[in-house]
Write a protein that holds these residues in place. Structure first.
Motif, PDB file in Angstrom:
ATOM      1  N   GLU A  48      31.117  36.542 -31.714  1.00 16.75           N
ATOM      2  CA  GLU A  48      30.768  35.629 -32.485  1.00 16.75           C
ATOM      3  C   GLU A  48      31.642  35.553 -33.830  1.00 16.75           C
ATOM      4  N   ASP A  49      32.119  34.583 -34.380  1.00 16.34           N
ATOM      5  CA  ASP A  49      32.960  34.849 -35.611  1.00 16.34           C
ATOM      6  C   ASP A  49      31.946  35.101 -36.837  1.00 16.34           C
ATOM      7  N   ILE A  50      32.600  35.871 -37.686  1.00 16.82           N
ATOM      8  CA  ILE A  50      31.851  36.214 -38.960  1.00 16.82           C
ATOM      9  C   ILE A  50      32.872  35.543 -40.081  1.00 16.82           C
ATOM     10  N   GLY A  51      32.326  34.857 -40.752  1.00 13.10           N
ATOM     11  CA  GLY A  51      33.317  34.246 -41.686  1.00 13.10           C
ATOM     12  C   GLY A  51      33.315  35.198 -42.936  1.00 13.10           C
ATOM     13  N   PRO A  52      34.368  34.597 -44.006  1.00 12.69           N
ATOM     14  CA  PRO A  52      34.564  35.378 -45.189  1.00 12.69           C
ATOM     15  C   PRO A  52      33.381  35.797 -46.083  1.00 12.69           C
ATOM     16  N   LYS A  53      32.344  34.960 -46.240  1.00 11.48           N
ATOM     17  CA  LYS A  53      31.148  35.288 -47.212  1.00 11.48           C
ATOM     18  C   LYS A  53      30.265  36.275 -46.588  1.00 11.48           C
ATOM     19  N   MET A  54      30.147  36.110 -45.168  1.00  6.05           N
ATOM     20  CA  MET A  54      29.381  37.199 -44.687  1.00  6.05           C
ATOM     21  C   MET A  54      29.895  38.464 -44.602  1.00  6.05           C
ATOM     22  N   LEU A  55      31.498  38.343 -44.244  1.00  7.20           N
ATOM     23  CA  LEU A  55      32.197  39.642 -44.320  1.00  7.20           C
ATOM     24  C   LEU A  55      31.968  40.446 -45.603  1.00  7.20           C
TER      25      LEU A  55
END
Length: 75
Positions: A48-55
Motif C-alpha cells: 500500500e502507498d502511504i501519502g505525505p500527510k499520513m507519513l
C-alpha cells in the motif's frame, strides 16, 4: 519537512531499524512498541502507498523526525 509517498513496507522497515518492534499483530494491523514511546497501530498492507500527510502523522506519533535529527547531529 516535505514527505514523498512511499510503500508501507519501506516505512515499517525504517521504524524497525529505529528501534520499534512488532508487539503483536491483530489481523492486518501491527501494534508497534518502543521503549521510550507509547504503542502505535500500523494499519497498512505492505504494498500500500502511504501519502505525505499520513507519513507526517506517522512521524509525529513515532518521534521519527526527532530520532533522525539526533542521529545526524551525533554523526
Amino acid at each position: 519537512m516535505k514527505w514523498a509517498s512511499t510503500k508501507a513496507k519501506r516505512v515499517l522497515a525504517a521504524l524497525l531499524r529505529k528501534g520499534w518492534y512488532i508487539k503483536r499483530p491483530k489481523g492486518s494491523h501491527r501494534i508497534l512498541s518502543h521503549s521510550t514511546s507509547s504503542d502505535v497501530v500500523f494499519a497498512f498492507h505492505d504494498d500500500e502507498d502511504i501519502g505525505p500527510k499520513m507519513l507526517a502523522r506517522i512521524a509525529k506519533h513515532t518521534d521519527f523526525i526527532l530520532k533522525i535529527c539526533k542521529s545526524q547531529i551525533q554523526a
